[in-house]
Enzyme design. Structure first.
Site, PDB file in Angstrom:
ATOM      1  CB  ALA A  32      37.450  49.754  45.597  1.00  0.00           C
ATOM      2  CG  HIS A  33      38.875  47.233  40.865  1.00  0.00           C
ATOM      3  ND1 HIS A  33      37.863  46.823  41.717  1.00  0.00           N
ATOM      4  CD2 HIS A  33      39.482  46.098  40.431  1.00  0.00           C
ATOM      5  CE1 HIS A  33      37.874  45.495  41.787  1.00  0.00           C
ATOM      6  NE2 HIS A  33      38.845  45.036  41.015  1.00  0.00           N
TER       7      HIS A  33
END
Length: 193
Positions: A37-38
């Site tokens: 997600a980062h």
């Protein structure tokens, strides 16, 4: 001393008196958010499907049980090593407005700078307490990016007094883990001798 409970949405003033080493709890929402997600946000420039302004994220890979009618139940939610997100976290804080980052172990100078510049904190959730943590999840309200698989999905959790959370980096950028490392290393030579 009274029990310090942060509530989402978290405001700057909620964090200004916290210092590295303080213990807090969280009531409101926390979203699991790990490496992929980062990377999607920072490297791939993809917008997150969850608004994190004033919110909290948990570097965690939970075990989730699927129930009927699109509902889920948290079985276990233990922290994953936060340093894996170090190269992304400063920019992640700036882009999302997240105020509380929870994980395992400490983080480094980029996260320190992000916390200082954007008035956020990093906290450590005690390792080995994943099943206990699951009992503090009242409900999984949503699941985003299910294509990433269970550990990397963004699980949006409603929690009550989630913790204990040990502040490892405060809004001034003070870093409990780095401070402890320096103190322990200073003592090491005389102890070994």
């Amino acid at each position: 001393m009274s029990k310090k409970i942060l509530r989402t949405p978290i405001k700057d003033e909620d964090l200004e008196d916290l210092r590295a080493g303080d213990v807090v709890y969280l009531t409101g929402h926390i979203v699991t958010c790990r490496d992929v997600a980062h990377r999607r946000l920072i490297e791939q420039k993809r917008e997150l499907p969850v608004d994190l302004a004033g919110g909290a994220i948990f570097h965690a890979g939970p075990i989730v049980r699927k129930l009927a009618e699109g509902k889920y139940e948290m079985v276990s939610i233990g922290p994953t090593t936060s340093t894996r997100m170090e190269k992304f976290e400063k920019e992640f804080i700036a882009q999302t407005g997240v105020k509380l980052i929870v994980g395992k172990g400490g983080m480094g100078p980029l996260t320190e700078a992000g916390c200082r510049e954007h008035k956020a904190v990093h906290a450590i959730f005690p390792g080995g307490c994943a099943v206990v943590a699951a009992t503090q999840v009242e409900e999984i309200e949503r699941a985003e990016w299910l294509d990433l698989g269970m550990p990397e999905t963004l699980w949006v959790n409603r929690v009550k007094e989630f913790g204990p959370l040990i502040i490892s980096i405060d809004t001034q950028g003070n870093n409990l883990i780095e401070k402890n490392k320096a103190e322990f290393n200073a003592k090491k030579a005389s102890i070994v001798a």
